[in-house]
Design an enzyme around this catalytic site. Structure first.
Site, PDB file in Angstrom:
ATOM      1  N   ASP A 119      22.325  30.643  28.960  1.00 34.56           N
ATOM      2  CA  ASP A 119      23.553  30.695  28.172  1.00 34.56           C
ATOM      3  C   ASP A 119      24.700  31.336  28.967  1.00 34.56           C
ATOM      4  O   ASP A 119      24.480  31.951  30.024  1.00 34.56           O
ATOM      5  CB  ASP A 119      23.263  31.525  26.910  1.00 34.56           C
TER       6      ASP A 119
ATOM      7  N   ASP B 113      26.898  24.184  19.537  1.00 32.22           N
ATOM      8  CA  ASP B 113      26.235  25.041  18.555  1.00 32.22           C
ATOM      9  C   ASP B 113      26.325  24.438  17.166  1.00 32.22           C
ATOM     10  O   ASP B 113      25.762  24.966  16.216  1.00 32.22           O
ATOM     11  CB  ASP B 113      26.879  26.434  18.540  1.00 32.22           C
TER      12      ASP B 113
END
Ligand code: DGJ
Length: 706
Positions: A446, A510
């Site tokens: 990430d 997301d």
């Protein structure tokens, strides 16, 4: 075309590049469709010498690849920089030319300025033009480089451009606009490609759509700061350009030093945007390490939206049990397993398994996962550090920052300066130790904040930071053969043509809301093939938009990517699990087609639905989806046309429901759903009358050549 000393060409798959050297600098005479074997390029060069207008220089000047001001060019030069105020203007003369069947290399020098530039054009079998440029400082003092951009000419009739904006949970929203005089620049200054990144910028003819018209595009093989440009000069001449955006002082070339610009990957299509997409896909898929070539893309469960930071072996075991029963092949433990990371305020930087949540390490969970026939994946965010971490307490100086100023925090974190050897070794060492101790097939990496004032010892360092993460990924893969890496950045904040060579998968967004995903996936897939884009079935009630969708809509949406789930499966009903099982079996049975075929997007008369599909390269099979996005304007839906099939061949076409039924709003169902035989031409031109779906629903249609 006959190669003459003055004109060189490379061509592949209907795309041709003609470069002329007669004026002492490489001039791209043509980039587009193949102009045919009988073309005499010197005649083309003659044809393109312009008349001299009033109020201009007295002779026609041909700017060439480097667009020097010294050649009378008044647009943006390809190279900008200076040697403490000197040598800012150059005039390069050709000193070396080399060619192969698929490459043209030209090196030029300005002896007075003490600079040397080189350009290499390479055409791939799928017609992608890969252009590398470099600059060498032959002078005795440093040369400050501001910019080295790669430009290609577009025909004067190019009318419109498409690029993308976006934000967290709504990545890659297209913007189409008319090209007018001036420079249209899309700049990224956040140190990663970004949610609003233009993976490729397009220029096109007025009529161009997915299937028709001429389209040109450029993308950068780079994950740092970037600039994409369309420039139309008052002369009417139009160019497309792309390059790394360099911050002030970022590149100070020492005597003898060379700057290598990121490679530009440019595509041309005479068959609309789908033709561009097809070229990028075929190029990427031809790489030996392309993920779907290495192995079929495993059905993935990521537990982030199921448990967030609440790690608990019992709950995760229940999840693994359901995942196994559905047919999941990869189980990924997300954020929260390390250091003091019980929420997003602390712990980043300490890549050691937390004794609080995992007193016996990760082995018990990995054993559960492995014993249920799945492989294990783990989350990292190695380029970041929370100030509340052991790492930061020990090395507060290991963050990117300018002078004494500490950058503002983003998600309570700072960016670790991995151009610093100590910081790089720390991350590599800790991640490597985890990968060595445990059987981990896959890491999700990430990157949850933008870079601001990104400097190493005061000097801007986005370029070095970008190169360092490439190095780190490559090193981890070298040490752990078979390791796969997913590039995530608050969802789709680091998806680009540079990262494709270092990561195997991108977390697309997301947002797992299927409606939003229809748009996000469609546009991200302009240049990145579906097998590299994670697309998961999210919870019934979306966590990011609070919309509720049918399982069939979510499952059909997730099918067109590297499919997975991101949902607390323990809360699913028996009926939902049965649907998930048939969907998972369908994905596995069809991923070969979905991950190798040609992407087709069918133009719709209005914006109430999307039709897209994947057609096998030999056109023997296809899977299409019709997704309704909003209420349709008419009483009945528009014809469902299937394009991209062989016009003369007959196809057996039927609707399939591996993901359960959609929400219909009709009193009678169309007759063809169980099967009808039509030619590819009839399917493309006339089409089928689709069932009437409620908004935000989808169906799947299969076509099989008879
Ligand atoms: C942002 C990612 O995009 C999510 O999928 C998840 O991994 C969180 N970070 C974890 O903090």
């Amino acid at each position: 075309m006959a190669q003459t000393p003055d004109s060189l060409e490379i061509k592949a798959d209907g795309v041709q590049l003609i470069v002329n050297l007669a004026s002492g600098t490489p001039v791209v005479l043509h980039w587009g469709s193949d102009l045919g074997a009988h073309l005499d390029a010197s005649q083309l060069n003659t044809a393109m010498q312009e008349g001299v207008p009033h109020a201009d220089l007295d002779t026609f000047q041909n700017p060439g690849v480097w667009r020097e001001n010294a050649r009378g060019f008044l647009g943006r030069p390809a190279l900008q920089g200076h040697r403490t105020g000197q040598d800012w203007s150059q005039m390069f003369d050709i000193v070396e030319v080399k060619t192969t069947a698929s490459t043209i290399f030209v090196r030029s020098e300005d002896k007075v300025a003490g600079l040397e530039v080189a350009v290499n054009f390479e055409i791939t079998p799928s017609g992608i033009l890969r252009i590398s440029q470099s600059l060498k400082n032959n002078g005795a003092t440093p040369f400050a480089l501001n910019d080295l951009t790669t430009f290609l000419p577009l025909p004067d009739y190019t009318a419109e451009t498409v690029d993308f904006t976006g934000r967290w949970v709504k990545e890659r929203q297209p913007q189409r606009r008319e090209i007018q005089v001036g420079t249209w620049a899309r700049e990224i200054r956040e140190g990663r490609s970004g949610h609003d990144y233009t993976i490729v910028q397009l220029a096109m003819t007025k009529d161009a759509d997915y299937q028709r018209g001429e389209v040109w595009s450029m993308g950068l093989q780079w994950s740092g700061n970037t600039r994409h440009l369309i420039e139309r000069q008052p002369t009417g001449r139009t160019t497309i350009g792309a390059g790394e955006l360099l911050l002030p002082g970022e590149i100070q070339l020492a005597p003898g030093e060379v700057y290598e610009a990121p490679v530009v990957a440019a595509a041309y299509s005479g068959e609309g945007i789908d033709g561009i997409t097809d070229r990028y896909y075929r190029w990427l898929r031809s790489r030996p390490n392309h993920p779907s070539k290495v192995r079929p893309r495993p059905l993935t469960l990521n537990v982030w939206e199921a448990v967030y930071f609440d790690h608990n072996l019992e709950k995760l075991t229940q999840l693994a049990d359901v995942a196994q029963s559905i047919g999941v092949e990869r189980f990924v433990l997300d954020d929260g397993w390390f250091g003091a990371r019980r929420d997003d305020h602390k712990g980043l930087g300490d890549w050691v398994v937390s004794k609080d949540v995992w007193p016996n390490g990760l082995k018990p969970l990995i054993d559960v996962v492995k014993s249920r026939g799945m492989e294990f994946g783990l989350w990292f965010e190695g380029e970041m550090v929370n100030p509340d971490s052991d790492l930061y307490r020990a090395h507060p100086e290991w963050i990117l920052h300018a002078g004494d100023r500490i950058p503002p925090e983003g998600r309570f974190q700072q960016v670790l300066d991995i151009t610093h050897q100590g910081a790089y070794d720390h991350v590599l060492g800790q991640v490597d130790a985890i990968l060595s101790e445990y059987e981990i097939a896959y890491i999700k990496w990430d990157h949850n904040r933008t870079l601001t004032e990104a400097a190493h010892l005061g000097q801007a360092a986005v370029r070095e930071q970008t190169k360092a993460i490439y190095r780190l990924f490559d090193e981890l893969k070298l040490r752990h053969p078979g390791l796969e890496i997913e590039s995530c950045s608050s969802g789709g904040g680091r998806i680009d043509l540079g990262m494709v060579d270092h990561a195997d998968r991108f977390w697309t967004s997301d947002c797992n809301d299927a409606l939003e995903r229809q748009y996000i996936q469609r546009y991200t897939q302009f240049a990145i093939p579906p097998e590299m884009l994670g697309s998961h079935i999210g919870p019934t009630h979306s966590h990011t938009t609070h919309r509720t969708h049918e399982l069939s809509f979510r499952a059909i949406t997730a099918l067109f990517g590297h499919a997975g789930l991101e949902w607390d499966l323990t809360e699913t009903t028996t009926a939902q699990r049965e649907v998930l099982k048939t969907w998972s079996a369908y994905y596995k049975a069809n991923r070969e087609l979905l991950h190798n075929g040609k992407m087709i997007r069918v133009e719709q008369p209005d914006d109430s639905a999307f039709v897209h599909g994947v057609v096998a390269q030999d056109k023997s099979r296809a899977i299409f989806a019709l997704a309704t996005l909003r209420g349709m304007p008419g009483m009945t839906p528009n014809a469902l046309r299937l394009e991209g099939l062989e016009p003369a061949a007959n196809y057996h076409v039927k609707m399939v429901q591996p993901a359960g039924a959609p929400q219909y709003v009709h009193r009678q169902i169309p007759k063809w759903l169980d099967g009808v035989v039509l030619t590819g031409a009839a399917l493309a031109k006339v089409g089928l009358r689709p069932p009437i779906l409620a908004p935000e629903n989808a169906i799947l249609i299969e076509a099989e050549r008879i």
